[in-house]
Design an enzyme around this catalytic site. Sequence first.
Site, mmCIF file in Angstrom:
data_model
loop_
_atom_site.group_PDB
_atom_site.id
_atom_site.type_symbol
_atom_site.label_atom_id
_atom_site.label_comp_id
_atom_site.label_asym_id
_atom_site.label_seq_id
_atom_site.Cartn_x
_atom_site.Cartn_y
_atom_site.Cartn_z
ATOM 1 N N ASN A 188 0.843 -1.187 0.000
ATOM 2 C CA ASN A 188 0.000 0.000 0.000
ATOM 3 C C ASN A 188 0.882 1.243 0.000
ATOM 4 O OD1 ASN A 188 -2.548 -1.296 0.104
ATOM 5 N ND2 ASN A 188 -2.242 -1.729 2.274
ATOM 6 N N GLU A 242 -1.143 2.593 6.384
ATOM 7 C CA GLU A 242 -1.219 3.006 7.791
ATOM 8 C C GLU A 242 0.155 3.323 8.354
ATOM 9 O OE1 GLU A 242 -2.900 -0.033 10.290
ATOM 10 O OE2 GLU A 242 -4.566 -0.337 8.901
ATOM 11 N N VAL A 243 1.139 2.550 7.934
ATOM 12 C CA VAL A 243 2.470 2.680 8.528
ATOM 13 C C VAL A 243 3.442 3.180 7.462
ATOM 14 C CG1 VAL A 243 4.335 1.494 9.736
ATOM 15 C CG2 VAL A 243 1.965 0.783 10.124
ATOM 16 N N HIS A 289 6.687 -1.538 3.322
ATOM 17 C CA HIS A 289 6.520 -2.947 3.694
ATOM 18 C C HIS A 289 5.736 -3.668 2.624
ATOM 19 C CE1 HIS A 289 3.229 -0.510 5.355
ATOM 20 N NE2 HIS A 289 2.435 -1.553 5.150
HETATM 21 P P1 5GP Z 1 -0.599 -0.768 5.614
HETATM 22 O O1 5GP Z 1 -2.056 -0.458 5.698
HETATM 23 O O2 5GP Z 1 0.266 0.390 6.044
HETATM 24 O O3 5GP Z 1 -0.204 -1.305 4.261
HETATM 25 O O4 5GP Z 1 -0.347 -1.965 6.596
HETATM 26 C C1 5GP Z 1 0.119 -1.822 7.891
HETATM 27 C C2 5GP Z 1 -0.100 -3.133 8.576
HETATM 28 O O5 5GP Z 1 0.644 -3.132 9.769
HETATM 29 C C3 5GP Z 1 -1.557 -3.428 8.949
HETATM 30 O O6 5GP Z 1 -1.988 -4.621 8.333
HETATM 31 C C4 5GP Z 1 -1.540 -3.542 10.485
HETATM 32 O O7 5GP Z 1 -2.379 -4.546 10.979
HETATM 33 C C5 5GP Z 1 -0.070 -3.823 10.761
HETATM 34 N N1 5GP Z 1 0.409 -3.309 12.047
HETATM 35 C C6 5GP Z 1 0.175 -2.079 12.574
HETATM 36 N N2 5GP Z 1 0.782 -1.958 13.767
HETATM 37 C C7 5GP Z 1 1.416 -3.141 13.992
HETATM 38 C C8 5GP Z 1 2.225 -3.630 15.080
HETATM 39 O O8 5GP Z 1 2.488 -2.959 16.075
HETATM 40 N N3 5GP Z 1 2.692 -4.901 14.965
HETATM 41 C C9 5GP Z 1 2.427 -5.683 13.868
HETATM 42 N N4 5GP Z 1 2.931 -6.911 13.872
HETATM 43 N N5 5GP Z 1 1.682 -5.245 12.839
HETATM 44 C C10 5GP Z 1 1.177 -3.996 12.909
#
Ligand code: 5GP
Length: 119
Positions: free
Chosen positions: A91, A99-100, A104
């Site tokens: 994403n 989100e992050v 990744h």
């Molecule tokens: P994005 O939406 O940014 O592509 O995905 C971020 C992912 O990181 C989400 O699926 C969310 O569940 C995961 N995530 C967020 N915070 C943490 C955390 O503290 N530990 C782990 N293992 N995953 C996390």
Amino acid sequence: MTLYDENNVFAKIIRGEIPSKKVYEDAFSLAFHDINPKAPIHVLIIPKIKVKTFQDFARDASPEEMKGFFNGMDHVLRILNIQGGYRIMANTGIHSGQEVDHFHLHILGGKHLGPMVCA
Ligand code: 5GP
């Protein structure tokens, strides 16, 4: 390169400030189970360099860092040995729901994953 926030969750996981359920780690990459899995297998793999998006990674990673990351990916996929296939996705930005802000890849599998994008 877009501005990188040193305090994003994945930067904290790399530094060991937040625990994670590790699948694989080496000098270039870290893979761990997603805290909120969207499929029976949901693993995230991140490079250890400070990049926010796939494009930042493509632009800023050295050949060694790039090779190291994809080598890590190969190790993770071997460890997971996902039967029936899998999906890899990244994403990026608001419309994707990122989100992050540390680049990744999601590795998803363990069931039929359905359509790539919901209408
Ligand atoms: P994005 O939406 O940014 O592509 O995905 C971020 C992912 O990181 C989400 O699926 C969310 O569940 C995961 N995530 C967020 N915070 C943490 C955390 O503290 N530990 C782990 N293992 N995953 C996390």
